[in-house]
Design a protein around this motif. Sequence first.
Motif, PDB file in Angstrom:
ATOM      1  N   MET A  48      13.463  33.486 -70.377  1.00  0.00           N
ATOM      2  CA  MET A  48      14.447  33.101 -69.363  1.00  0.00           C
ATOM      3  C   MET A  48      13.755  32.947 -68.012  1.00  0.00           C
ATOM      4  N   ASP A  49      12.854  33.876 -67.703  1.00  0.00           N
ATOM      5  CA  ASP A  49      12.094  33.776 -66.458  1.00  0.00           C
ATOM      6  C   ASP A  49      11.227  32.520 -66.427  1.00  0.00           C
ATOM      7  N   ARG A  50      10.792  32.065 -67.589  1.00  0.00           N
ATOM      8  CA  ARG A  50       9.983  30.854 -67.682  1.00  0.00           C
ATOM      9  C   ARG A  50      10.838  29.588 -67.563  1.00  0.00           C
ATOM     10  N   GLY A  51      12.140  29.764 -67.719  1.00  0.00           N
ATOM     11  CA  GLY A  51      13.029  28.608 -67.682  1.00  0.00           C
ATOM     12  C   GLY A  51      13.276  27.992 -69.046  1.00  0.00           C
ATOM     13  N   VAL A 132       8.854  30.664 -57.745  1.00  0.00           N
ATOM     14  CA  VAL A 132       9.683  31.350 -58.741  1.00  0.00           C
ATOM     15  C   VAL A 132       9.366  30.746 -60.101  1.00  0.00           C
ATOM     16  N   SER A 133       9.075  31.582 -61.053  1.00  0.00           N
ATOM     17  CA  SER A 133       8.557  31.138 -62.352  1.00  0.00           C
ATOM     18  C   SER A 133       9.428  30.087 -63.034  1.00  0.00           C
ATOM     19  N   ARG A 137       8.178  26.595 -64.535  1.00  0.00           N
ATOM     20  CA  ARG A 137       7.966  26.761 -65.974  1.00  0.00           C
ATOM     21  C   ARG A 137       6.635  27.447 -66.294  1.00  0.00           C
ATOM     22  N   LEU A 138       6.246  28.382 -65.435  1.00  0.00           N
ATOM     23  CA  LEU A 138       5.040  29.181 -65.634  1.00  0.00           C
ATOM     24  C   LEU A 138       5.367  30.621 -65.274  1.00  0.00           C
ATOM     25  N   VAL A 139       4.788  31.568 -66.005  1.00  0.00           N
ATOM     26  CA  VAL A 139       5.035  32.977 -65.710  1.00  0.00           C
ATOM     27  C   VAL A 139       3.720  33.726 -65.540  1.00  0.00           C
TER      28      VAL A 139
END
Length: 197
Positions: A48-51, A132-133, A137-139
Amino acid sequence: MIRNVVFDLGGVLITWRPDEIAASFYADPELRAALLEHVLRHPDWLEMDRGTYDETELAHRFAARMARPVDEMAALFEHVRASLLPIRETIALLTDLRARGLALYALSNMAVPMFRHIERYDFFRSFRGIVVSADVRLVKPDTAVFELLAQRFGLALHESVFVDDVAANVETARRLGMAAMRFARAARRARELERLL
């Protein structure tokens, strides 16, 4: 010479306490443990954090995994948002660093709706730039997201300090030439920052 300080958000400037979130969402100890294992600390949360997933998709995934109603899992996201509060001591440190002329940035693993909820806090005006990740699309701890931060804002990583509460993220920052520290308590980290600055 250190010119920039890059802060993580959750667990550093904003509260992120999964155990407390679970405890305040479910009274039943077994449900609390399941929520931590199958939701808050599950790889899907990082996705989810990665989108990769939005909240609607995840509510269904969590509901299936937890054997709980979808509406209940959807309500969890609002519960999490309500728990994301500024950490007063670290905000004071941020304010002090800005007054001293250091350039401040944020690099956070976070879903867009979570970030939109917290960006109303006044301290966000202290940042010259934020990554923001889910937007990119990167964490963390991927090196690519650190490199994107540097490229987007023209940062020399060797002139930057990185502050994060996750050891793997700190290690990546160090490999890329940043001074980096794992966040625990603001007073202790303030002393460490003084030595680096």
